[in-house]
Design an enzyme around this catalytic site. Structure first.
Site, PDB file in Angstrom:
ATOM      1  N   THR A  93      -0.798  -1.899  -4.305  1.00  0.00           N
ATOM      2  CA  THR A  93       0.488  -2.341  -4.182  1.00  0.00           C
ATOM      3  C   THR A  93       0.895  -3.854  -4.485  1.00  0.00           C
ATOM      4  OG1 THR A  93       0.152  -2.763  -1.871  1.00  0.00           O
ATOM      5  CG2 THR A  93       0.804  -0.524  -2.306  1.00  0.00           C
ATOM      6  N   ALA A  97      -0.501 -12.333   2.952  1.00  0.00           N
ATOM      7  CA  ALA A  97       0.222 -11.094   2.548  1.00  0.00           C
ATOM      8  C   ALA A  97       0.787 -11.308   1.170  1.00  0.00           C
ATOM      9  CB  ALA A  97       1.673 -10.716   3.596  1.00  0.00           C
ATOM     10  N   LYS A  98       1.370 -10.716   0.659  1.00  0.00           N
ATOM     11  CA  LYS A  98       1.931 -10.552  -0.892  1.00  0.00           C
ATOM     12  C   LYS A  98       2.715 -12.043  -1.118  1.00  0.00           C
ATOM     13  CE  LYS A  98       1.741  -5.828  -1.961  1.00  0.00           C
ATOM     14  NZ  LYS A  98       2.107  -5.167  -0.867  1.00  0.00           N
ATOM     15  N   ARG A  99       3.553 -12.557  -0.018  1.00  0.00           N
ATOM     16  CA  ARG A  99       4.398 -13.486  -0.248  1.00  0.00           C
ATOM     17  C   ARG A  99       3.628 -14.976  -0.291  1.00  0.00           C
ATOM     18  NH1 ARG A  99       4.258 -15.617   5.175  1.00  0.00           N
ATOM     19  NH2 ARG A  99       3.794 -13.420   6.227  1.00  0.00           N
TER      20      ARG A  99
END
Ligand code: GLU
Length: 321
Positions: free
Chosen positions: A12, A252-254
């Site tokens: 993802t 996380a992705k951020r």
């Protein structure tokens, strides 16, 4: 019995340093025991998964120096290794639970159910599901279906406690109620929940050890419960600490600058990243560059820290190039 571990990324997004940490330790746990490694892409949620991430993740893992004996690219006897291609197995498991009377349709709103296909993280769950839809009569269900409402499927949980011995955290005992009560195995849009897919796959792929972040600890009782209901083998579990940023937030992705891609583009060398992670894992006294396979002799579960780890405030102070 030969040890079999797995790397189970969800495609993802790009892998970040926290993923690299978890996969390095999962890999070392299996390899240091002379075991095999399976790569399984957990692309169960079509809305969140992207094939380009699958390819990028495999590339990043190899760049880091991790390898696998079975996986989407190399095949193997327990394939397919993409969850998106294993729907029939999950469907069979659902039918088995249905025939045992363990499932019921749940018409609660999408908002309440939206996180169910992903691995839930401790604290995400809120109050346990109150069992609202388990009390619907046959007439009420039919009426809701006639209105065009599409239900999720939940499994009934009992009040029993699930016990297991974590490879890092030692003896654990949690009730399914503490972990959210009756939980969904299929979303209202038909997507199979992580909990079911992972249990079916770990058994079918003969996984003997599941090493993953401690944010998934609350899922383990659910997975033990499902394995028991379905009569499936279960792996041992090791829940490792998370890497946190300097504010104490889990990666996380951020944290775009901490993806392996970004670090690589900035000139970081894979051995330097592995050296940093191995030092944080207390597998070596300093963050000196090293390759994963050179750490196999040093890997010990009892060396690992149990608490989440803040990354050094300035990664730049550590030579990553
Ligand atoms: N695909 C899951 C995740 O990325 C892995 C969960 C597990 O290891 O069981 O969070």
């Amino acid at each position: 019995m030969i040890a079999r571990g797995r790397l189970a990324p969800s495609p993802t997004g790009h892998l970040h340093l926290g993923n690299a940490w978890a996969f390095l330790l999962a890999w070392l746990s299996a390899r240091s025991a002379g075991g095999q490694v399976v790569l399984r892409m957990e692309d169960i949620d079509p809305q969140r998964s992207r094939p380009e991430y699958t390819a990028a993740i495999m590339d990043d893992l190899r760049w880091l120096g991790l390898d696998w004996d079975e996986g989407p690219d190399v095949g193997g006897p327990c394939g397919p290794y993409l969850q998106s291609a294993r729907a029939q197995l999950y469907q069979r498991a659902l039918e088995r639970l249905e025939s045992m009377g363990m499932l019921y349709p749940c018409f609660c709103t999408r908002r309440e159910l939206r996180t169910l296909a992903g691995a839930p993280h401790v604290g995400d769950g809120g109050a346990p599901y109150p069992g609202t839809c388990s009390h619907l009569s046959a007439e009420e269900r039919t009426a809701l279906l006639r209105q065009g409402r599409r239900p999720a499927l939940r499994v009934r949980c009992d009040a029993a406690r699930e016990r297991f011995t974590d490879m890092l955290l030692g003896p654990q005992s949690m009730s399914l109620h503490d972990c959210g009560g009756d939980f969904a195995l299929r979303r209202s849009d038909g997507v199979i929940a992580y909990q079911l897919a992972v249990v079916v796959d770990d058994a079918a792929m003969r996984i003997t050890q599941a090493v993953r972040g401690n944010d998934i600890l609350a899922s383990t009782p659910r997975q033990l419960y499902l394995a028991r209901l379905l009569g499936l083998s279960r792996p041992r579990y090791g829940h490792i600490p998370l890497l946190l940023d300097r504010d104490g937030e889990r990666l996380a992705k951020r944290h775009a600058s901490l993806t392996l891609r970004a670090l690589r583009d900035a000139g970081a060398a894979p051995q330097a990243l592995v050296g940093l992670l191995a030092w944080l894992a207390r597998l070596q006294p300093a963050p000196t560059p090293v390759q994963p396979r050179q750490l196999c002799d040093a890997f010990r579960w009892d060396a690992l820290p149990r608490h989440n780890i803040r990354l050094p405030a300035r990664l730049g102070d550590i030579a990553l190039c």
